[in-house]
Design a protein around this motif. Structure first.
Motif, PDB file in Angstrom:
ATOM      1  N   GLY A  29       9.716   3.370   1.787  1.00 54.85           N
ATOM      2  CA  GLY A  29       9.945   2.877   3.148  1.00 54.85           C
ATOM      3  C   GLY A  29       9.833   3.969   4.210  1.00 54.85           C
ATOM      4  N   THR A  30       9.764   5.239   3.786  1.00 61.40           N
ATOM      5  CA  THR A  30       9.622   6.314   4.781  1.00 61.40           C
ATOM      6  C   THR A  30       8.130   6.517   5.078  1.00 61.40           C
ATOM      7  OG1 THR A  30       9.466   8.004   3.101  1.00 61.40           O
ATOM      8  CG2 THR A  30      11.673   7.516   3.944  1.00 61.40           C
ATOM      9  N   ASP A  31       7.861   7.335   6.080  1.00 57.43           N
ATOM     10  CA  ASP A  31       6.454   7.655   6.328  1.00 57.43           C
ATOM     11  C   ASP A  31       6.268   9.136   6.653  1.00 57.43           C
ATOM     12  OD1 ASP A  31       7.309   7.802   8.918  1.00 57.43           O
ATOM     13  OD2 ASP A  31       6.173   6.108   9.651  1.00 57.43           O
ATOM     14  N   VAL A  32       5.019   9.582   6.465  1.00 58.77           N
ATOM     15  CA  VAL A  32       4.681  10.984   6.718  1.00 58.77           C
ATOM     16  C   VAL A  32       3.498  10.977   7.674  1.00 58.77           C
ATOM     17  CG1 VAL A  32       3.863  13.136   5.667  1.00 58.77           C
ATOM     18  CG2 VAL A  32       5.253  11.566   4.334  1.00 58.77           C
ATOM     19  N   GLN A  33       3.577  11.816   8.716  1.00 57.12           N
ATOM     20  CA  GLN A  33       2.430  11.892   9.629  1.00 57.12           C
ATOM     21  C   GLN A  33       1.663  13.179   9.392  1.00 57.12           C
ATOM     22  OE1 GLN A  33       3.263  11.083  13.714  1.00 57.12           O
ATOM     23  NE2 GLN A  33       4.495   9.292  13.248  1.00 57.12           N
ATOM     24  N   GLY A  34       0.395  13.163   9.697  1.00 56.87           N
ATOM     25  CA  GLY A  34      -0.379  14.375   9.515  1.00 56.87           C
ATOM     26  C   GLY A  34      -1.818  14.181   9.959  1.00 56.87           C
ATOM     27  N   ALA A  84      -3.802   7.154  -4.477  1.00 53.35           N
ATOM     28  CA  ALA A  84      -3.942   5.820  -3.876  1.00 53.35           C
ATOM     29  C   ALA A  84      -2.842   4.832  -4.266  1.00 53.35           C
ATOM     30  CB  ALA A  84      -5.305   5.241  -4.242  1.00 53.35           C
ATOM     31  N   GLY A  85      -2.264   5.009  -5.462  1.00 57.44           N
ATOM     32  CA  GLY A  85      -1.364   4.008  -6.037  1.00 57.44           C
ATOM     33  C   GLY A  85      -0.529   3.196  -5.071  1.00 57.44           C
ATOM     34  N   GLU A  86       0.409   3.817  -4.383  1.00 54.68           N
ATOM     35  CA  GLU A  86       1.405   3.031  -3.658  1.00 54.68           C
ATOM     36  C   GLU A  86       1.399   3.266  -2.152  1.00 54.68           C
ATOM     37  OE1 GLU A  86       3.622   0.712  -4.867  1.00 54.68           O
ATOM     38  OE2 GLU A  86       2.440   0.854  -6.689  1.00 54.68           O
ATOM     39  N   LEU A  87       0.373   3.914  -1.667  1.00 55.16           N
ATOM     40  CA  LEU A  87       0.416   4.309  -0.263  1.00 55.16           C
ATOM     41  C   LEU A  87      -0.438   3.450   0.645  1.00 55.16           C
ATOM     42  CD1 LEU A  87      -0.017   8.130  -0.617  1.00 55.16           C
ATOM     43  CD2 LEU A  87       2.022   6.936   0.120  1.00 55.16           C
ATOM     44  N   SER A  88      -0.017   3.327   1.891  1.00 59.33           N
ATOM     45  CA  SER A  88      -0.848   2.676   2.893  1.00 59.33           C
ATOM     46  C   SER A  88      -1.070   3.660   4.027  1.00 59.33           C
ATOM     47  CB  SER A  88      -0.138   1.441   3.452  1.00 59.33           C
ATOM     48  OG  SER A  88      -0.150   0.429   2.492  1.00 59.33           O
ATOM     49  N   LEU A  89      -2.303   3.754   4.448  1.00 57.23           N
ATOM     50  CA  LEU A  89      -2.633   4.699   5.518  1.00 57.23           C
ATOM     51  C   LEU A  89      -2.849   3.938   6.823  1.00 57.23           C
ATOM     52  CD1 LEU A  89      -5.178   7.563   5.192  1.00 57.23           C
ATOM     53  CD2 LEU A  89      -5.571   5.854   6.927  1.00 57.23           C
ATOM     54  N   ARG A  90      -2.302   4.452   7.890  1.00 55.74           N
ATOM     55  CA  ARG A  90      -2.509   3.822   9.200  1.00 55.74           C
ATOM     56  C   ARG A  90      -2.968   4.879  10.193  1.00 55.74           C
ATOM     57  NH1 ARG A  90      -2.577   0.184   6.477  1.00 55.74           N
ATOM     58  NH2 ARG A  90      -1.171  -1.554   6.241  1.00 55.74           N
ATOM     59  N   GLY A  91      -4.008   4.560  10.966  1.00 59.05           N
ATOM     60  CA  GLY A  91      -4.504   5.494  11.969  1.00 59.05           C
ATOM     61  C   GLY A  91      -3.534   5.556  13.149  1.00 59.05           C
TER      62      GLY A  91
END
Ligand code: ATP
Ligand code: BTN
Length: 323
Positions: free
Chosen positions: A285-290, A314-321
Motif C-alpha cells: 500500500g506504500t509508494d516510492v517515487q523516483g 514486475a510481480g506485484e508493482l504498478s507504475l504510474r507516471g
C-alpha cells in the motif's frame, strides 16, 4: 446458452436487418429458438436491435476472425502455429492454462470472453467484433526463473506489429502495457507453468482494443484507446492477429536464444517513461517515487529514488507516471 447464438450472429454480422422468420427458416428452427439465441447474445454484451416487422440487426457490421486470413497474414512461419478460433470462452488464458495437452505454439482466439482477466485478478474489458482477445502457448526449455524478461519481449513484438501496420507512435509502459498518447491500447498477461529449473510453459494472453464504443472506453478505470482511432487505415482483426503472431514468432525465437538482452535496446526506444518521474505502487500500500533509469538485462526496472538506484521486478508493482 444457445448453440445457435453464433451462427445467428454470423448472419447478422453484415449489419442489415434479418427477420426472425428468415432466420428460423434458414436454421430450421422456430422463431422462439431464434429469440433465445438473440437473448443469449445480449447476455454476452452484444447489442441487438429488434424492430417489429423488420427483425434483428446489429448496430453496425462486424468483422469476425477468419482462420484462413489469419494464417495468410502470418506468412512464412504459418506452419509453426496451431490456431483455434472459439466463439465464446471464459478467458483464452484460462482455457490454455487449464489443459496440459496443448502443443507448443497453440494459439486460441475468442470472439467473446466472458471473464477476461488482467494482472492480479483485474478485469479485461472486451466486446464482440470490437476487441481482439487471444492467447499463445509457448514451451521453453529453460525454467520460469529465466523468463523474467519475457513480458517485456512480448511488448516489443506488439510494437513491431503495430509499426508494420503503420502505427508508429505506440509506446510501452513497464512491464508491458501498450500505450498510444498515454492511453492503453493493448494489455499482455503472461502466466507460467513449470519448475524454476525448467522446462516451462508460458501462456501469453493479449487483449487489443479495435473499435470499442465510447461508452465502453469510458467505463474502463484508466485512459484507454482503440486501434480505429490511431491507425490511418482500417485494420482487419484477422490480419492484425496474423501480423501479431508473425512478430511473436520472431521475437520469441530470439528470446529463446539470447534472452531479453538482445531486445533491451529496442525496448528502451519504445519506453514511455524513460528518464521520467514515476510513482511505484507497492503491494503493502506504500509508494516510492523516483526517476526511471531504464531496465536491466533481465527486464527489472531501474529507478533512481531517494535511497539510490532501486530495482523493481514486475510481480506485484504498478507504475504510474507523474507528468
Ligand atoms: P499495472 O498494474 O502494471 O500498472 P494496469 O493498471 O494497466 O497495470 P493490468 O492488470 O495490467 O493493470 O490491466 C488491467 C487493467 O487494465 C484494468 O484494471 C483496467 O484498468 C484496464 N483495462 C481493462 N480493460 C481494458 C481495455 N479493454 N483497454 C484498456 N485498459 C483496460
Ligand atoms: C493487462 O493489461 O492486465 C493484461 C490484459 C490481458 C488481456 C488478455 S485478453 C486475452 C487473454 N485472456 C485473458 O483473460 N486475458 C488476456
Amino acid at each position: 446458452m444457445s448453440t445457435l447464438t453464433f451462427p445467428v450472429l454470423h448472419v447478422l454480422a453484415d449489419g442489415q436487418f434479418h427477420s426472425g422468420e428468415t432466420l428460423a427458416q434458414r436454421f430450421k428452427v422456430t422463431r422462439a429458438t431464434i429469440w433465445n439465441a438473440v437473448q443469449h447474445a445480449e447476455s454476452l454484451g452484444v447489442e441487438i436491435f429488434s424492430v417489429r416487422g423488420r427483425g434483428y440487426k446489429l448496430p453496425q457490421a462486424i468483422d469476425f476472425l477468419d482462420k484462413n486470413e489469419v494464417i495468410k497474414s502470418i506468412g512464412e512461419q504459418r506452419a509453426w502455429f496451431d490456431l483455434q478460433i472459439l466463439d465464446e470462452v471464459t478467458s483464452t488464458n484460462a482455457y490454455l492454462m487449464q489443459q496440459k495437452r496443448f502443443a507448443h505454439a497453440t494459439c486460441v482466439a475468442a470472439h467473446v470472453q466472458t471473464h477476461g482477466k488482467g494482472r492480479r485478478g483485474r478485469t479485461w474489458v472486451s466486446q464482440l467484433g470490437a476487441s481482439l482477445t487471444f492467447s499463445l502457448l509457448w514451451r521453453f526449455q529453460c525454467g520460469a526463473a529465466a523468463l523474467s524478461g519475457l513480458s517485456l519481449a512480448v511488448g516489443v513484438a506488439l510494437i513491431r506489429a503495430l509499426s508494420s501496420l503503420g502505427v508508429s507512435h505506440a509506446q510501452l509502459k513497464w512491464p508491458n502495457d501498450v500505450l498510444v498518447d498515454g492511453k492503453k491500447l493493448a494489455g499482455i498477461l503472461i502466466e507460467l507453468q513449470g519448475d524454476l529449473e525448467g522446462p516451462s510453459v508460458a501462456v501469453i494472453g493479449i487483449g487489443f482494443n479495435l473499435n470499442l464504443p465510447n461508452n465502453v472506453l469510458e467505463s474502463i478505470d484508466q485512459p484507454a484507446i482503440d486501434l480505429a482511432s490511431v491507425a490511418k487505415q482500417a485494420i482487419n482483426q484477422s490480419m492484425l492477429l496474423g501480423v501479431l503472431l508473425k512478430r511473436l514468432a520472431e521475437v520469441l525465437s530470439g528470446f529463446e536464444t539470447h534472452g531479453f538482452i538482445g531486445l533491451r535496446d529496442e525496448w528502451l526506444r519504445y519506453h514511455a517513461y524513460e528518464n521520467k518521474p514515476v510513482r511505484m505502487l507497492l503491494p503493502n500500500g506504500t509508494d516510492v517515487q523516483g526517476l526511471v533509469k531504464g531496465v536491466a538485462d533481465d527486464g527489472i526496472l531501474l529507478v533512481e529514488t531517494a535511497l539510490g538506484l532501486q530495482r523493481f521486478s514486475a510481480g506485484e508493482l504498478s507504475l504510474r507516471g507523474l507528468v
